[in-house]
Design a protein around this motif. Structure first.
Motif, PDB file in Angstrom:
ATOM      1  N   GLY A  16       0.789  -1.186  -0.153  1.00 23.86           N
ATOM      2  CA  GLY A  16       0.073   0.116  -0.105  1.00 23.86           C
ATOM      3  C   GLY A  16       0.985   1.419  -0.021  1.00 23.86           C
ATOM      4  O   GLY A  16       1.900   1.249  -0.219  1.00 23.86           O
ATOM      5  N   SER A  17      -0.004   2.275   0.122  1.00 27.26           N
ATOM      6  CA  SER A  17       0.837   3.594  -0.027  1.00 27.26           C
ATOM      7  C   SER A  17       0.347   4.725   1.253  1.00 27.26           C
ATOM      8  O   SER A  17      -0.752   4.566   1.740  1.00 27.26           O
ATOM      9  N   LEU A  18       1.272   5.507   1.482  1.00 27.24           N
ATOM     10  CA  LEU A  18       1.094   6.651   2.461  1.00 27.24           C
ATOM     11  C   LEU A  18       1.748   7.739   2.067  1.00 27.24           C
ATOM     12  O   LEU A  18       2.765   7.713   1.168  1.00 27.24           O
ATOM     13  N   ARG A  19       1.066   9.156   2.354  1.00 24.22           N
ATOM     14  CA  ARG A  19       1.873  10.404   2.199  1.00 24.22           C
ATOM     15  C   ARG A  19       1.967  10.957   3.407  1.00 24.22           C
ATOM     16  O   ARG A  19       1.007  11.339   4.263  1.00 24.22           O
ATOM     17  N   LEU A  20       3.311  11.353   3.918  1.00 28.12           N
ATOM     18  CA  LEU A  20       3.613  11.911   4.958  1.00 28.12           C
ATOM     19  C   LEU A  20       3.784  13.330   4.858  1.00 28.12           C
ATOM     20  O   LEU A  20       4.226  13.791   3.631  1.00 28.12           O
ATOM     21  N   SER A  21       3.516  14.257   5.831  1.00 28.03           N
ATOM     22  CA  SER A  21       3.860  15.570   5.594  1.00 28.03           C
ATOM     23  C   SER A  21       4.414  16.114   6.821  1.00 28.03           C
ATOM     24  O   SER A  21       4.494  15.690   8.127  1.00 28.03           O
ATOM     25  N   CYS A  22       5.148  17.239   6.737  1.00 25.05           N
ATOM     26  CA  CYS A  22       5.843  17.906   7.767  1.00 25.05           C
ATOM     27  C   CYS A  22       5.708  19.296   7.520  1.00 25.05           C
ATOM     28  O   CYS A  22       6.219  19.827   6.499  1.00 25.05           O
ATOM     29  N   ALA A  23       5.345  19.977   8.418  1.00 26.71           N
ATOM     30  CA  ALA A  23       4.961  21.406   8.445  1.00 26.71           C
ATOM     31  C   ALA A  23       5.955  21.974   9.477  1.00 26.71           C
ATOM     32  O   ALA A  23       5.898  21.566  10.825  1.00 26.71           O
ATOM     33  N   ALA A  24       6.744  23.006   8.809  1.00 25.17           N
ATOM     34  CA  ALA A  24       7.471  23.937   9.660  1.00 25.17           C
ATOM     35  C   ALA A  24       6.600  25.108  10.195  1.00 25.17           C
ATOM     36  O   ALA A  24       6.273  25.760   9.330  1.00 25.17           O
ATOM     37  N   SER A  25       7.061  25.544  11.437  1.00 24.20           N
ATOM     38  CA  SER A  25       6.229  26.726  11.689  1.00 24.20           C
ATOM     39  C   SER A  25       7.049  27.465  12.689  1.00 24.20           C
ATOM     40  O   SER A  25       8.226  26.946  13.415  1.00 24.20           O
ATOM     41  N   GLY A  26       6.784  28.694  13.417  1.00 24.01           N
ATOM     42  CA  GLY A  26       7.427  29.414  14.119  1.00 24.01           C
ATOM     43  C   GLY A  26       8.140  30.812  13.392  1.00 24.01           C
ATOM     44  O   GLY A  26       7.847  30.984  12.364  1.00 24.01           O
ATOM     45  N   SER A  27       9.279  31.046  14.179  1.00 25.73           N
ATOM     46  CA  SER A  27      10.174  31.878  13.350  1.00 25.73           C
ATOM     47  C   SER A  27      11.079  31.633  12.509  1.00 25.73           C
ATOM     48  O   SER A  27      12.132  31.165  12.742  1.00 25.73           O
ATOM     49  N   ILE A  28      10.659  31.991  11.182  1.00 21.48           N
ATOM     50  CA  ILE A  28      11.400  31.209  10.056  1.00 21.48           C
ATOM     51  C   ILE A  28      11.798  32.172   9.334  1.00 21.48           C
ATOM     52  O   ILE A  28      10.930  32.850   8.559  1.00 21.48           O
ATOM     53  N   PHE A  29      12.878  32.510   8.780  1.00 19.28           N
ATOM     54  CA  PHE A  29      12.935  33.436   7.714  1.00 19.28           C
ATOM     55  C   PHE A  29      13.344  32.625   6.485  1.00 19.28           C
ATOM     56  O   PHE A  29      12.926  32.943   5.244  1.00 19.28           O
ATOM     57  N   SER A  30      14.049  31.452   6.381  1.00 23.02           N
ATOM     58  CA  SER A  30      14.160  30.674   5.220  1.00 23.02           C
ATOM     59  C   SER A  30      14.331  29.313   5.720  1.00 23.02           C
ATOM     60  O   SER A  30      14.950  29.124   6.780  1.00 23.02           O
ATOM     61  N   ILE A  31      14.098  28.274   4.814  1.00 19.30           N
ATOM     62  CA  ILE A  31      14.709  26.944   4.930  1.00 19.30           C
ATOM     63  C   ILE A  31      15.593  26.612   3.830  1.00 19.30           C
ATOM     64  O   ILE A  31      15.044  26.658   2.516  1.00 19.30           O
TER      65      ILE A  31
END
Length: 121
Positions: A16-31
């Motif tokens: 089977g399949s899954l789709r994971l997500s990762c959300a970055a939050s907070g004080s961020i200027f760039s990634i």
């Protein structure tokens, strides 16, 4: 500093399949780079996939051809599309990112809590 929140894990049958997500939050200027890692109890956390700031990708040999890492820079979100899942993919999946805050230099963020992926045979 940035906070990372993984989501999308669950229980799935082998193949089977899954789709994971990762959300970055907070004080961020760039990634810059972002990556996925996984850990099984009693084992070291291992690298799964990495995506650079320019979109280039690398994968662990165990997942190459089955997993796809991608990112949405506008939303500071990382994804991992996992296809053809195997029982040995069972682990807690974590993300990380090279984050530059408004007041600091770029560095890898702290780990989030992870999301559990369980693949049954």
């Amino acid at each position: 500093q940035a906070q990372l929140m993984e989501s999308g894990g669950g229980l799935v049958q082998a193949g089977g399949s899954l789709r994971l997500s990762c959300a970055a939050s907070g004080s961020i200027f760039s990634i810059d780079a972002m990556g996925w890692y996984r850990q099984v109890p009693g084992r070291q956390r291992e690298y799964v996939a990495l995506i650079s700031g320019d979109g280039s990708t690398t994968y662990a040999s165990s997942v190459e051809g089955r997993f796809t890492i991608s990112r949405d820079n506008a939303e500071n979100t990382l994804y991992l599309q996992m296809n053809s899942l195997k029982p040995e993919d069972t682990a807690v999946y974590y993300c990380n990112a090279v984050v530059q805050s408004y007041s600091g230099s770029p560095k890898w963020s702290s780990w989030g809590q992870g999301t559990q992926v369980t693949v049954s045979s």
